[in-house]
Design a protein around this motif. Structure first.
Motif, PDB file in Angstrom:
ATOM      1  N   GLY A 193     -30.443 -16.939  59.774  1.00 11.84           N
ATOM      2  CA  GLY A 193     -29.284 -15.953  59.598  1.00 11.84           C
ATOM      3  C   GLY A 193     -28.037 -16.258  60.544  1.00 11.84           C
ATOM      4  N   ARG A 194     -28.091 -16.744  61.813  1.00 10.12           N
ATOM      5  CA  ARG A 194     -27.088 -16.871  62.377  1.00 10.12           C
ATOM      6  C   ARG A 194     -26.295 -18.358  61.810  1.00 10.12           C
ATOM      7  NH1 ARG A 194     -26.626 -16.015  68.086  1.00 10.12           N
ATOM      8  NH2 ARG A 194     -27.893 -14.504  68.771  1.00 10.12           N
ATOM      9  N   ALA A 195     -26.769 -19.354  61.334  1.00 10.25           N
ATOM     10  CA  ALA A 195     -26.037 -19.980  60.489  1.00 10.25           C
ATOM     11  C   ALA A 195     -25.200 -19.662  59.356  1.00 10.25           C
ATOM     12  CB  ALA A 195     -26.743 -21.319  60.205  1.00 10.25           C
ATOM     13  N   ALA A 196     -25.852 -18.799  58.551  1.00  6.52           N
ATOM     14  CA  ALA A 196     -25.328 -18.008  57.301  1.00  6.52           C
ATOM     15  C   ALA A 196     -24.007 -17.368  57.890  1.00  6.52           C
ATOM     16  CB  ALA A 196     -26.111 -17.250  56.377  1.00  6.52           C
ATOM     17  N   LEU A 197     -24.328 -16.703  58.927  1.00 10.62           N
ATOM     18  CA  LEU A 197     -23.075 -15.733  59.315  1.00 10.62           C
ATOM     19  C   LEU A 197     -21.944 -16.891  59.925  1.00 10.62           C
ATOM     20  CD1 LEU A 197     -24.805 -12.940  61.605  1.00 10.62           C
ATOM     21  CD2 LEU A 197     -23.528 -13.015  59.398  1.00 10.62           C
ATOM     22  N   ALA A 198     -22.395 -17.876  60.441  1.00 10.62           N
ATOM     23  CA  ALA A 198     -21.070 -18.826  60.872  1.00 10.62           C
ATOM     24  C   ALA A 198     -20.492 -19.357  59.844  1.00 10.62           C
ATOM     25  CB  ALA A 198     -21.815 -19.793  61.946  1.00 10.62           C
ATOM     26  N   ALA A 199     -21.273 -19.874  58.517  1.00  9.18           N
ATOM     27  CA  ALA A 199     -20.732 -20.165  57.530  1.00  9.18           C
ATOM     28  C   ALA A 199     -19.748 -19.384  56.785  1.00  9.18           C
ATOM     29  CB  ALA A 199     -21.715 -20.762  56.555  1.00  9.18           C
ATOM     30  N   ALA A 200     -20.204 -18.071  56.809  1.00 10.52           N
ATOM     31  CA  ALA A 200     -19.520 -16.918  56.223  1.00 10.52           C
ATOM     32  C   ALA A 200     -18.034 -16.666  56.952  1.00 10.52           C
ATOM     33  CB  ALA A 200     -20.069 -15.620  56.086  1.00 10.52           C
ATOM     34  N   GLY A 201     -18.139 -17.077  58.232  1.00  9.94           N
ATOM     35  CA  GLY A 201     -17.001 -16.636  58.918  1.00  9.94           C
ATOM     36  C   GLY A 201     -16.486 -15.244  58.960  1.00  9.94           C
ATOM     37  N   GLU A 202     -17.301 -14.226  58.689  1.00 11.86           N
ATOM     38  CA  GLU A 202     -16.870 -12.707  58.506  1.00 11.86           C
ATOM     39  C   GLU A 202     -17.943 -11.795  58.929  1.00 11.86           C
ATOM     40  OE1 GLU A 202     -16.579 -11.104  54.443  1.00 11.86           O
ATOM     41  OE2 GLU A 202     -16.103 -13.252  54.137  1.00 11.86           O
ATOM     42  N   PRO A 203     -17.772 -10.679  59.587  1.00 11.04           N
ATOM     43  CA  PRO A 203     -18.822  -9.672  59.965  1.00 11.04           C
ATOM     44  C   PRO A 203     -19.644  -9.095  58.924  1.00 11.04           C
ATOM     45  CG  PRO A 203     -16.811  -8.608  60.060  1.00 11.04           C
ATOM     46  CD  PRO A 203     -16.417 -10.138  59.697  1.00 11.04           C
ATOM     47  N   VAL A 204     -20.788  -8.945  58.879  1.00 11.32           N
ATOM     48  CA  VAL A 204     -21.798  -8.220  57.911  1.00 11.32           C
ATOM     49  C   VAL A 204     -22.055  -6.741  58.440  1.00 11.32           C
ATOM     50  CG1 VAL A 204     -22.670 -10.187  57.027  1.00 11.32           C
ATOM     51  CG2 VAL A 204     -23.934  -8.993  58.872  1.00 11.32           C
ATOM     52  N   VAL A 205     -22.535  -5.830  57.574  1.00 12.64           N
ATOM     53  CA  VAL A 205     -22.695  -4.362  57.939  1.00 12.64           C
ATOM     54  C   VAL A 205     -24.306  -4.105  58.000  1.00 12.64           C
ATOM     55  CG1 VAL A 205     -20.270  -3.623  57.018  1.00 12.64           C
ATOM     56  CG2 VAL A 205     -22.357  -3.957  55.633  1.00 12.64           C
ATOM     57  N   ALA A 206     -24.923  -5.160  57.548  1.00 20.06           N
ATOM     58  CA  ALA A 206     -26.544  -4.766  57.570  1.00 20.06           C
ATOM     59  C   ALA A 206     -27.258  -5.969  57.448  1.00 20.06           C
ATOM     60  CB  ALA A 206     -26.752  -3.567  56.491  1.00 20.06           C
TER      61      ALA A 206
END
Length: 478
Positions: free
Chosen positions: A59-72
């Motif tokens: 999960g953390r790596a996917a968020l880093a790859a996206a480089g943008e916040p998520v809402v849920a």
């Protein structure tokens, strides 16, 4: 329109995480491995901490790859994997017993007088594959402390502090009443689990709490068992449609509508999902070994990996008279004989690696075809197409064998990681109750369509040879 969501699929051999934007699609992805231990006696275990670590890392790596916040966040799970744990501290009290594990076979044999009553209540045949036999085994042989639950309950508790499971995952335990979608007293009594503290059964699109495991505080708004998440993502949302996922095993699910349905042909009747208080049902059939059978051939040195299936198999025209029943972890639906072993027959001095690969593809496809026939018989109408996903769909040899033996088109998903996409859609529904299912689910489009190339008579002959080989196994192991 809501923002991106983090969709996490915690699977048998790894965890995949996607950041999914409702407009741009997948904008970040990552995975983390999980290494279950295969032990003598059909035992399969994994360290629960490894499951949690894989969820957080992916999960953390996917968020880093996206480089943008998520809402849920949405979380999909393995379904029938169980463990005991301390609800006060969250610490595991046992290893997780994986869905493939067969150690509860003897326990199920002792419960055989209850088998038909349990099937009528829960829709499930009595088999160690499901969660309740494993839960009862833990209580009889490992510990009476803490709570004993499916792995999703523990993961959600560690992420949010909640003690919940979604209705579809609860339906994989053999403790859920298929009609009321609540815990069944008679089923709990049968397994000796009447005094257990059980999680609350919630809708898949429920805001169950918040988590800081991935960085900023995020609501967890989607929960769904893996195969049903894949069913949703492939838009199999009307009766008569079906999908098959080819992963460690192969899993065919057919949508059965809003009324509970018990199979008369060896399948599992279960909850597809409960969304906003409405329950949909499905019929479910399992092949215990698909990619795991390919890994077995790899370990023997016949091929160097799944990517070699087509390269090696294309060297010959067919299986050369070889019939492979890949029951390497027993036969699941519609036979439910987990005690059986696989067989390879018709070998000769002229048998090559290509023939073995062809025979394996035919064996997997023949088992799935048996499941499709059973679903059609239960639903009262033949399936017209089969939508498929999973790593083995990259094999044209296997997909063509599937179309040939089914004698219907096989549509390969253009979307990878459909389980994660399905639970991502559920997370969006949990975040925004005004959304309709059709608005949350990705638009279905196949990357390839395999039409039958062999005639019905030839397909029937190939299937009959497979059935004869299965019958020989059944006769040899009463």
């Amino acid at each position: 329109m809501t923002g991106p969501v983090l969709a996490v699929d915690q699977g048998t051999s790894g965890t995949k995480a996607l950041v999914v934007c409702p407009v741009r699609g997948v904008v970040g992805s990552a995975s983390a491995p999980v290494r279950p231990r295969h032990l003598p006696g059909g035992r399969v275990e994994v360290d629960p901490r490894e499951l949690l670590r894989s969820v957080v890392d992916a999960g953390r790596a996917a968020l880093a790859a996206a480089g943008e916040p998520v809402v849920a966040v949405g979380l999909a799970n393995q379904g029938e994997t169980v463990l005991a744990w301390d609800p006060a501290t969250g610490e595991p009290l046992t290893d997780a017993i994986v869905w493939q594990d067969r150690r509860a076979e003897e326990l199920c044999t002792g419960l055989e007088p209850h088998a038909e009553a349990l099937r009528k209540i829960t829709g499930l045949p009595l088999d160690p594959y499901f969660a309740a036999p494993k839960m009862a085994w833990i209580r009889r042989h490992l510990t009476g402390r803490g709570v004993v639950t499916t792995s999703d309950v523990w993961l959600v508790h560690r992420l949010t502090g909640a003690f919940v499971t979604d209705a579809a995952t609860a339906g994989r335990t053999q403790l859920l009443d298929l009609d009321t979608v609540g815990w069944s007293g008679p089923a709990l009594d049968a397994f000796g689990l009447a005094d257990e503290r059980l999680p609350e059964v919630v809708d898949a699109d429920t805001r169950v709490g918040t988590t800081t495991a991935f960085g900023p505080e995020l609501p967890l708004t989607g929960l769904l068992v893996d195969q049903q998440a894949a069913l949703l993502a492939q838009d199999v949302t009307a009766p008569g449609t079906a999908k098959c996922t080819y992963g460690t095993g192969a899993f065919l699910l057919a949508h059965a509508g809003p009324a509970p349905r018990r199979s008369s042909h060896g399948l599992v009747g279960c909850v597809a999902w409960r969304l906003s208080g409405r329950t949909d049902y499905c019929l479910d059939g399992q092949v215990f070994t698909a990619a795991s059978a390919v890994r077995w051939l790899t370990d023997l040195g016949v091929i160097s990996g799944a990517e070699d299936i087509d390269a090696v198999g294309s060297g010959v025209a067919d299986a050369g008279g070889v019939t492979f029943v890949p029951a390497l972890a027993g036969l699941a639906a519609p036979w439910w004989r987990g005690d059986l072993r696989g067989s390879v027959t018709g070998l000769g001095l002229d048998t090559t690696a290509g023939h073995l690969v062809h025979a394996l593809c035919d064996g997997i496809a023949a088992q799935v075809a048996e499941l499709a026939d059973a679903a059609a018989a239960d639903l009262g109408a033949p399936l017209t197409t089969l939508r498929v996903d999973g790593g083995l769909t990259r094999s044209a040899l296997l997909m063509q064998a599937q179309a040939d033996l089914l004698q219907i088109p096989v549509e390969v998903s253009a979307l990878p990681d459909v389980t994660a996409l399905g639970v991502g859609a559920v997370a969006r529904l949990g975040l925004d109750p005004s959304l309709r299912v059709a608005e949350a689910v990705p638009r279905w489009k196949p990357s390839a369509v395999y039409e039958p190339r062999c005639g019905a008579e030839a397909a029937a002959g190939r299937r009959e040879r497979f059935r004869t080989a299965v019958a020989a196994l059944l006769d040899a192991t009463p």
